[in-house]
Design a protein around this motif. Structure first.
Motif, PDB file in Angstrom:
ATOM      1  N   ASN A 112       0.843  -1.038  -0.062  1.00 53.84           N
ATOM      2  CA  ASN A 112      -0.064  -0.032   0.046  1.00 53.84           C
ATOM      3  C   ASN A 112       0.795   1.250  -0.079  1.00 53.84           C
ATOM      4  O   ASN A 112       0.774   2.068   0.893  1.00 53.84           O
ATOM      5  N   PHE A 113       1.683   1.529  -1.084  1.00 55.43           N
ATOM      6  CA  PHE A 113       2.395   2.551  -1.181  1.00 55.43           C
ATOM      7  C   PHE A 113       3.474   2.702  -0.095  1.00 55.43           C
ATOM      8  O   PHE A 113       3.958   3.876   0.380  1.00 55.43           O
ATOM      9  N   ILE A 170      -2.035   6.502  14.285  1.00 60.15           N
ATOM     10  CA  ILE A 170      -3.358   6.047  14.461  1.00 60.15           C
ATOM     11  C   ILE A 170      -3.139   4.733  15.289  1.00 60.15           C
ATOM     12  O   ILE A 170      -3.961   4.248  16.272  1.00 60.15           O
ATOM     13  N   PHE A 211      -8.519  -4.989  21.112  1.00 57.56           N
ATOM     14  CA  PHE A 211      -8.358  -3.926  20.333  1.00 57.56           C
ATOM     15  C   PHE A 211      -6.815  -3.216  20.639  1.00 57.56           C
ATOM     16  O   PHE A 211      -6.400  -3.041  19.641  1.00 57.56           O
ATOM     17  N   THR A 228       2.835   2.438   3.391  1.00 60.49           N
ATOM     18  CA  THR A 228       2.602   2.690   4.566  1.00 60.49           C
ATOM     19  C   THR A 228       2.326   1.445   5.488  1.00 60.49           C
ATOM     20  O   THR A 228       2.376   1.697   6.565  1.00 60.49           O
ATOM     21  N   LEU A 264      -4.848   3.872  18.881  1.00 58.98           N
ATOM     22  CA  LEU A 264      -5.619   2.764  19.078  1.00 58.98           C
ATOM     23  C   LEU A 264      -5.262   2.080  20.549  1.00 58.98           C
ATOM     24  O   LEU A 264      -6.106   1.595  21.327  1.00 58.98           O
ATOM     25  N   LEU A 266      -8.015   1.624  10.425  1.00 60.03           N
ATOM     26  CA  LEU A 266      -8.006   1.596  11.818  1.00 60.03           C
ATOM     27  C   LEU A 266      -8.445   2.726  12.626  1.00 60.03           C
ATOM     28  O   LEU A 266      -8.880   2.648  13.781  1.00 60.03           O
ATOM     29  N   ALA A 267      -8.560   3.983  11.890  1.00 56.42           N
ATOM     30  CA  ALA A 267      -9.229   4.994  12.393  1.00 56.42           C
ATOM     31  C   ALA A 267     -10.801   4.592  12.966  1.00 56.42           C
ATOM     32  O   ALA A 267     -11.353   4.968  13.808  1.00 56.42           O
ATOM     33  N   ILE A 306      -6.105   4.454  23.433  1.00 55.82           N
ATOM     34  CA  ILE A 306      -7.522   4.755  23.848  1.00 55.82           C
ATOM     35  C   ILE A 306      -8.128   3.180  24.187  1.00 55.82           C
ATOM     36  O   ILE A 306      -8.901   3.381  25.136  1.00 55.82           O
ATOM     37  N   THR A 364      -0.322   6.063   9.897  1.00 52.67           N
ATOM     38  CA  THR A 364      -0.692   4.775  10.460  1.00 52.67           C
ATOM     39  C   THR A 364      -0.191   4.582  11.601  1.00 52.67           C
ATOM     40  O   THR A 364      -0.680   3.971  12.395  1.00 52.67           O
ATOM     41  N   THR A 399     -14.544   3.267  17.131  1.00 51.53           N
ATOM     42  CA  THR A 399     -15.559   2.281  17.985  1.00 51.53           C
ATOM     43  C   THR A 399     -15.023   2.106  19.148  1.00 51.53           C
ATOM     44  O   THR A 399     -15.759   2.057  20.164  1.00 51.53           O
ATOM     45  N   VAL A 400     -13.733   1.910  19.471  1.00 54.25           N
ATOM     46  CA  VAL A 400     -13.065   1.516  20.662  1.00 54.25           C
ATOM     47  C   VAL A 400     -13.367   2.623  21.724  1.00 54.25           C
ATOM     48  O   VAL A 400     -13.920   2.505  22.729  1.00 54.25           O
ATOM     49  N   ALA A 401     -13.269   3.788  21.254  1.00 58.47           N
ATOM     50  CA  ALA A 401     -13.465   4.881  22.077  1.00 58.47           C
ATOM     51  C   ALA A 401     -14.939   5.130  22.651  1.00 58.47           C
ATOM     52  O   ALA A 401     -15.213   5.356  23.782  1.00 58.47           O
ATOM     53  N   VAL A 444     -11.819   1.656  13.718  1.00 57.59           N
ATOM     54  CA  VAL A 444     -11.574   0.702  14.663  1.00 57.59           C
ATOM     55  C   VAL A 444     -11.486   1.675  16.099  1.00 57.59           C
ATOM     56  O   VAL A 444     -12.183   1.403  17.042  1.00 57.59           O
ATOM     57  N   LEU A 445     -10.677   2.621  15.936  1.00 56.10           N
ATOM     58  CA  LEU A 445     -10.346   3.383  16.977  1.00 56.10           C
ATOM     59  C   LEU A 445     -11.567   4.327  17.609  1.00 56.10           C
ATOM     60  O   LEU A 445     -11.824   4.258  18.807  1.00 56.10           O
ATOM     61  N   ILE A 464     -16.789   2.416  22.721  1.00 49.76           N
ATOM     62  CA  ILE A 464     -16.863   1.296  23.829  1.00 49.76           C
ATOM     63  C   ILE A 464     -16.496   1.681  25.214  1.00 49.76           C
ATOM     64  O   ILE A 464     -17.160   1.479  26.317  1.00 49.76           O
ATOM     65  N   ASP A 503      -4.164   5.576  -0.721  1.00 50.49           N
ATOM     66  CA  ASP A 503      -2.744   5.613  -0.104  1.00 50.49           C
ATOM     67  C   ASP A 503      -2.929   5.399   1.304  1.00 50.49           C
ATOM     68  O   ASP A 503      -1.903   4.638   1.851  1.00 50.49           O
ATOM     69  N   HIS A 504      -4.213   5.797   2.047  1.00 51.17           N
ATOM     70  CA  HIS A 504      -3.998   5.718   3.638  1.00 51.17           C
ATOM     71  C   HIS A 504      -5.281   4.700   4.041  1.00 51.17           C
ATOM     72  O   HIS A 504      -5.914   5.050   4.975  1.00 51.17           O
ATOM     73  N   VAL A 505      -5.501   3.865   3.145  1.00 50.45           N
ATOM     74  CA  VAL A 505      -6.632   3.149   3.542  1.00 50.45           C
ATOM     75  C   VAL A 505      -6.298   2.333   4.618  1.00 50.45           C
ATOM     76  O   VAL A 505      -7.390   2.223   5.527  1.00 50.45           O
ATOM     77  N   VAL A 506      -5.295   1.783   5.015  1.00 53.59           N
ATOM     78  CA  VAL A 506      -4.908   1.092   6.130  1.00 53.59           C
ATOM     79  C   VAL A 506      -5.201   1.968   7.425  1.00 53.59           C
ATOM     80  O   VAL A 506      -6.032   1.619   8.469  1.00 53.59           O
ATOM     81  N   ALA A 507      -4.850   3.244   7.385  1.00 58.67           N
ATOM     82  CA  ALA A 507      -4.838   4.226   8.409  1.00 58.67           C
ATOM     83  C   ALA A 507      -6.475   4.578   8.732  1.00 58.67           C
ATOM     84  O   ALA A 507      -6.761   4.619   9.811  1.00 58.67           O
TER      85      ALA A 507
END
Lengths: 502, 168
Positions: A64-65, A130, A111, A67, A134, B145-146, A137, A127, B151-153, B148-149, B155, B138-142
């Protein structure tokens, strides 16, 4: 360097398993509090993630580029963090049944583990940030998980406020780095910063990053939250915070600081070295004065953060390998010892040094496990705690110069730490009475003696407690990796090669 | 002076004044309103930079949703008149905090002016589709994850709130 394909998704399998099972754990019925189903689901998810990570060993990929990077470093840390979480979840079995938020406890831990596994493989600042958030939090609510524990509230609030503040600092530093370089990819930041050369703004960015990560790593002078949070939280949570999530902060610092500090390597080295010496000394000296073992271990973990920081300050391949090794070692030791003292507190009623008197007769195997972990924490061979420090010291000797002072400080501090570790050992293995050197009055005082027989009736039932299991697993891993360290040192060196950009 | 730079100065003055209002106004509801003005001013700055989509999002999310959340929060937790002085526990550190902040701001702003930033005159990503490409390629993983983040906040927040109710 291209977009994600279907084949690439196999590298995300561990995370996908963890996230899916975390939701499943949260959504199952809440009626039967003593049900072991959440526990089995959490363990199954972690074991599955572990197996899939192990099958990826040896592969290398940039996804993914750029990342996401899969290499020895990321896989080693994934495996380590998943194993840490397995031990924590296993050990918390009895704890989670006793609280009303048992499944939330497992869910949040899963999580947090997702965040930790992504830390190792993240290849860009977004990434990385975040994933780190994660992890943080997920753990902010954990000190509050046991509502019968009044002190958890104070701990949770302190942890949250300090963590949020630190996150702000980190984010400001990262945005300065992005503003200077115009890219978020770690691999691209390194050459651009080398080309820009020395700019005062890099110093400011680094100051923000060091302060922000300093809070998260609990290094002096940013450590003040740690003892209160670690003491106030329920002990399984303390073990997860101190042993697992705090190690995540070290991993992020390793990645980001190594990428940004190339231009001002010497200055950063001096800054981090000074902080490391300060952290080790303050941590150990204050730990000497603690009577509450939980608080003592909190300060001891601050001192160990200093040890890891020494490796970061030396900035060679070997020293970074030493840091990685010590991160692993200290994680294992911290998880083990907190579960050990949790067991002691269950059979004796408290965490004070006095509660450890004569433990050898009451719970011989627990006492023996604690003995090994305490020796390992002090850096006595042949346990893993020794090898982490050893590698860092050797790397300092290779460079010579003022790095020798760092090595000397590390060795002296290890000797100092032996004093308070040995005090616990002596109390456990002595008779019914304990004598302690009082720092304030400079003389020996008799510690309150507890009746051994009265409080220990319940032991038969507790002997197979999950707290003990976690302790024994950690002791086993500490001993085995300590006796055969070559493999782990070699892997750590290879991992260090991937994050050192020059 | 070009018209766009005139717009910038007007907006910047508005942001600074309403930002000071957030801190100095005595009534906490007035502070919240000043905060909305700050958000709208920032949206105006985005417009002068030819980033229409960001400006619209800024108004929708910050001036709309987040400001309403803040006002609701104030409504639910404020007791009495909502005077700022009563809610600020650290008010007595005013002077020392002022000195520290002054040194910090002057140092950082001096360095900001000294530094050669990577400045682009043309924004590459001004259209919605360009931003979508950034987020979902480009930032699909982030991005995931955001999700998920957040949702966790939620919860964690629900867990904390529910426990309080149960314990009275």
């Amino acid at each position: 360097m291209e977009t994600l394909t279907l084949q690439d998704l196999q590298f995300f399998l561990p995370e996908v398993i963890l996230i899916t099972f975390a939701f499943v754990v949260l959504f199952i019925s809440n009626k039967n509090k003593s049900s072991l189903l959440p526990f089995h689901l959490a363990m199954g998810a972690l074991l599955g993630a572990l197996i899939f990570t192990i099958t990826q060993l040896g592969s290398e990929a940039i996804l993914n580029f750029g990342t996401v990077e899969i290499n020895t470093f990321s896989l080693l840390l994934k495996i380590v963090f998943i194993i840490f979480s397995i031990i924590t979840v296993w050990g918390s079995k009895d704890f989670a049944i006793s609280i009303s938020f048992g499944k939330e406890y497992y869910g949040l831990i899963l999580f947090a583990t997702v965040g930790l596994t992504m830390l190792g493989s993240a290849g860009d600042l977004i990434t990385l940030f975040i994933a780190f958030e994660l992890t943080s939090i997920s753990t902010y609510a954990l000190p509050l998980i046991d509502r019968s524990n009044e002190r958890g509230r104070e701990a949770a609030l302190k942890y949250f406020l300090n963590g949020a503040f630190a996150t702000g600092l980190v984010l400001f530093g990262l945005s300065l780095v992005y503003g200077l370089t115009g890219t978020v990819l770690l691999k691209e930041i390194v050459p651009i910063i080398a080309e820009i050369g020395y700019e005062p703004m890099i110093v400011v960015a680094l100051a923000f990053l060091v302060a922000g990560f300093g809070y998260k790593m609990a290094i002096v002078p940013f450590h003040l939250w740690a003892p209160d949070v670690y003491e106030g939280s329920p002990t399984p949570v303390t073990s997860f915070l101190a042993g697992v999530t705090k190690k995540g902060a070290f991993v992020v610092s390793l990645k980001i600081l190594l990428a940004t500090l190339i231009v001002i390597k010497i200055q950063v080295s001096i800054l981090l070295g000074t902080l490391a010496i300060l952290t080790m000394t303050v941590g150990n000296v204050v730990a000497l004065m603690q009577k509450n073992t939980k608080r003592m271990l909190a300060y001891s973990s601050i001192a160990h953060a200093g040890n890891i920081l020494v490796g970061l300050a030396i900035i060679t391949e070997l020293s970074v390998a030493g840091s990685i090794l010590h991160i692993i070692a200290h994680g294992l030791m911290t998880i083990g010892i907190f579960f050990g003292i949790l067991y002691v507190s269950k059979i004796r009623g408290g965490y004070d040094l006095g509660d450890f008197i004569g433990l050898r007769w009451v719970a011989p195997w627990t006492a023996f496990g604690l003995l090994i972990i305490l020796l390992s924490l002090a850096g006595v061979p042949p346990f893993i705690g020794f090898w982490g420090k050893m590698v860092i010291v050797v790397s300092a000797f290779e460079l010579g110069n003022w790095y020798m002072f760092l090595a000397l400080a590390l060795v002296l501090n290890s000797a100092l730490s032996l004093v308070y570790y040995a005090r616990v050992i002596r109390v456990m293995y002595m008779d019914n009475k304990g004598v302690e050197f009082n720092m304030a009055t400079k003389q020996n005082t008799v510690i309150e003696t507890r009746e051994i027989t009265a409080a220990t009736k319940e032991i038969g039932k507790l002997r197979t407690s999950s707290y003990n299991i976690a302790l024994y697993v950690c002791v086993l891993l500490i001993t085995v990796t300590g006796l055969f360290p070559e493999q782990l040192v070699a892997i750590s060196r290879e991992a260090a090669r991937f994050i050192i950009p020059w | 002076m070009e018209l766009s730079s005139l717009a910038f100065w007007i907006l910047a003055t508005m942001i600074i004044i309403s930002g000071l209002g957030v801190v100095f106004l005595k009534n906490i509801v007035h502070s919240a309103l000043a905060l909305i003005a700050t958000f709208i001013g920032a949206a105006g700055i985005y417009l002068t930079l030819h980033s229409e989509f960001l400006a619209a999002i800024q108004v929708l999310i910050y001036a709309g949703a987040i400001a309403i959340l803040i006002v609701f929060g104030i409504m639910l937790i404020t007791k009495g008149e909502g005077k700022m002085g009563e809610t600020n526990l650290f008010g007595k550190y005013k002077i020392s905090a002022g000195i520290v902040v002054l040194i910090m701001v002057s140092l950082v702003s001096y360095l900001v002016l000294q530094t050669p930033w990577q400045i682009t005159t043309e924004l590459n990503e001004s259209l919605m589709s360009d931003i979508a490409k950034l987020i979902f390629y480009d930032h699909v993983v982030a991005f995931e994850l955001a999700g998920v983040l957040l949702t966790v906040a939620m919860i964690g927040a629900i867990m904390i709130a529910r426990g309080v109710k149960k314990n009275g």
